[in-house]
Design a protein around this motif. Sequence first.
Motif, PDB file in Angstrom:
ATOM      1  N   LEU A 293       6.875  -2.212  -7.767  1.00  0.00           N
ATOM      2  CA  LEU A 293       7.944  -2.460  -6.520  1.00  0.00           C
ATOM      3  C   LEU A 293       7.155  -2.853  -5.366  1.00  0.00           C
ATOM      4  O   LEU A 293       7.674  -3.773  -4.676  1.00  0.00           O
ATOM      5  N   GLY A 294       6.085  -2.516  -5.201  1.00  0.00           N
ATOM      6  CA  GLY A 294       5.215  -2.474  -3.987  1.00  0.00           C
ATOM      7  C   GLY A 294       4.736  -4.047  -3.796  1.00  0.00           C
ATOM      8  O   GLY A 294       5.170  -4.706  -2.729  1.00  0.00           O
ATOM      9  N   ILE A 295       4.719  -4.810  -4.815  1.00  0.00           N
ATOM     10  CA  ILE A 295       4.335  -6.120  -4.926  1.00  0.00           C
ATOM     11  C   ILE A 295       5.680  -6.873  -4.410  1.00  0.00           C
ATOM     12  O   ILE A 295       5.693  -8.048  -3.636  1.00  0.00           O
ATOM     13  N   LEU A 296       6.933  -6.628  -5.217  1.00  0.00           N
ATOM     14  CA  LEU A 296       8.013  -7.356  -5.084  1.00  0.00           C
ATOM     15  C   LEU A 296       8.607  -6.882  -3.239  1.00  0.00           C
ATOM     16  O   LEU A 296       8.973  -7.792  -2.615  1.00  0.00           O
ATOM     17  N   ALA A 297       8.141  -5.911  -3.045  1.00  0.00           N
ATOM     18  CA  ALA A 297       8.544  -5.425  -1.397  1.00  0.00           C
ATOM     19  C   ALA A 297       7.723  -6.324  -0.482  1.00  0.00           C
ATOM     20  O   ALA A 297       8.311  -6.612   0.564  1.00  0.00           O
ATOM     21  N   SER A 298       6.446  -6.561  -0.871  1.00  0.00           N
ATOM     22  CA  SER A 298       5.617  -7.107   0.155  1.00  0.00           C
ATOM     23  C   SER A 298       6.162  -8.712   0.071  1.00  0.00           C
ATOM     24  O   SER A 298       6.010  -9.185   1.181  1.00  0.00           O
ATOM     25  N   LEU A 299       6.684  -9.238  -0.969  1.00  0.00           N
ATOM     26  CA  LEU A 299       7.168 -10.478  -0.686  1.00  0.00           C
ATOM     27  C   LEU A 299       8.523 -10.510   0.074  1.00  0.00           C
ATOM     28  O   LEU A 299       8.590 -11.437   0.827  1.00  0.00           O
ATOM     29  N   VAL A 300       9.129  -9.614  -0.162  1.00  0.00           N
ATOM     30  CA  VAL A 300      10.515  -9.590   0.812  1.00  0.00           C
ATOM     31  C   VAL A 300       9.995  -9.137   2.166  1.00  0.00           C
ATOM     32  O   VAL A 300      10.873 -10.141   3.270  1.00  0.00           O
TER      33      VAL A 300
ATOM     34  N   ALA B 173       0.836  -1.089  -0.141  1.00  0.00           N
ATOM     35  CA  ALA B 173      -0.044   0.077   0.099  1.00  0.00           C
ATOM     36  C   ALA B 173       0.990   1.265  -0.017  1.00  0.00           C
ATOM     37  O   ALA B 173       0.607   2.263  -0.657  1.00  0.00           O
ATOM     38  N   ILE B 174       1.847   1.216   0.853  1.00  0.00           N
ATOM     39  CA  ILE B 174       2.808   2.378   1.068  1.00  0.00           C
ATOM     40  C   ILE B 174       3.331   2.716  -0.278  1.00  0.00           C
ATOM     41  O   ILE B 174       3.539   3.717  -0.862  1.00  0.00           O
ATOM     42  N   PHE B 175       3.881   1.241  -1.052  1.00  0.00           N
ATOM     43  CA  PHE B 175       4.713   1.664  -2.200  1.00  0.00           C
ATOM     44  C   PHE B 175       3.587   2.149  -3.301  1.00  0.00           C
ATOM     45  O   PHE B 175       4.098   2.984  -4.129  1.00  0.00           O
TER      46      PHE B 175
END
Lengths: 271, 298
Positions: B57-64, B47-49
């Motif tokens: 990038l947000g989707i990728l960041a959530s995975l990480v 959500a923040i991204f």
Amino acid sequence: MTSMTPMLEIQSACKKFSKGTPNEHTALAQLNLTLAQGDFVTVLGSNGAGKSTMFNAVCGNFLLDSGKILLDGKDITFEPEYRRALSIGRLFQDPMKGTAPSLTIEENLALAYSKQKKRSLAFALTRKDRDYFKTELEKFSMDLENRMKTKVGLLSGGQRQVVTLLMSTLVPPKLLLLDEHTAALDPATAEKVMEITNRIVKENKITTMMITHNMKQALETGNRTIMLDSGAVMFDIDARQREQLSVERLVEMYSEKKKEEFATDRVLLSV
Amino acid sequence: MTLLIGSLQLGLIYGVMVLGIYISFRILNIPDLTAEGSFTFGLATAAIFTTAGHPFLGILASLVAGALAGCVTGLLQTKLNIHPVLTGILTMSGLYSINTVVLGGTPNLTLIGKETIFTLAQSAFPMLEREAVKLLMAVLVSVVCTVALVAFFRTRLGLCIRATGDNTDMVKASSINVDRMKCIALALSNGLIALCGGLIAQYQSFADINSGVGILVVGLASVIIGEAFFGKRSVTIGFISAIFGSVVYRYIIAMATKADWFPAYMLKLVSAVIVTLALAIPAIKSMMEVQKIRRGGK
């Protein structure tokens, strides 16, 4: 000229369990043992003599209180269990222990076979591996080669033990530890597994220790027999001595030695 | 019709979370409560991204983010020897605070008007209907995840993880670091769960701090429903049945919410009962066996 480095050296190994409690128990008391390369040693001893504890110490289930363990000249005293397993193969009495039941035969073998491979993201089972496993399994003539996609949990105890045996020797280990691995099997299967064991050990010249309660088997298998008692080696009998030794004589020797100790204990108490 | 397609979309997207639960619950044999926290962690992160204008990038960041949460649970379990269930609870509780921080101290955040992967896909295929695009995205995501997992669990690493949940002794004897395997599996599991959270945030264009509550039971129910259809066979079938179970679960919910006599707040209880019943089947079966034998003996 220096002689070959011994494969396994246990130097004054000591281990006490439940230290400082009323249950304190000395499992290993200054145990010394040296195995030359290619030795096949059978290990005798009554319950609680320290046979399995010695195996556990070598495999790294626990750390020694004091003493050292060297494998092929390398000090492994403080090496973690999983890393020692790279060069030590072990079979337990319980056939359930050595295999993963919900994996298939070929998957179990693949795990053991790829022990030393570094690339962990490569596919675990290639066609070549499968063919290799198949030829290896065929040697046992237990029809396992046609059941490679069967989950190991569905096999009988004897079959599982054979799979475990193959798993621990597919990549020949420096040391093979057999902890009464035929004791839970029916006599015919036990004999078969023992025969396979002998062949594999001989073919690959694996340094081996085998715990057994069968004195006859102990004297007939391998090239050397040791007897443990109270966490130390009581007798160490080499091949030449063994030839002249009967089971009866071995039992006599054991009880004589025990009586001796008992006598000294009594002396101590009476003083 | 909207309900039918909507449930299918949700089922496929939540299927990614169910894949994660399947890994911890069925492969590793650990009921991992981290899920409740990591789902929201992924949701908040994405959500923040997304508000910052970086949906992918947000989707990728959530995975990480989820993988990190899984690592924490794994380390608590293996290095500090804390009971698996308790470690999940600890990480989950800690994550509640972290999630609030990520969301900027507010309990919820709306993404309406922001670009999400769904709106981007829509503008890439303007000739398609909105719902169709969403459905395609959902199919794509769940298929990619399933295929990737099926491939992963055929590698040596995957095999090691499967064996770890099966027989720890054997794994140690095969010279595999059990602790590391557990951490990797938990990281993977929670990574998927958080990824699902991220997708859901963008799908609904809304992120709420309480989204993760009860997610573990939803996941377990889906896994069990899937197994009821496909049976417990190989891992490959397990993953497929997890996605399938998730879709069926959404249809059950859709039916329940459609029925006037059934209040939506009862859903959690129904899920809990489904899971309880499914887990109780072996015990009930053996009780019935004993009864049968007793009656026969008289």
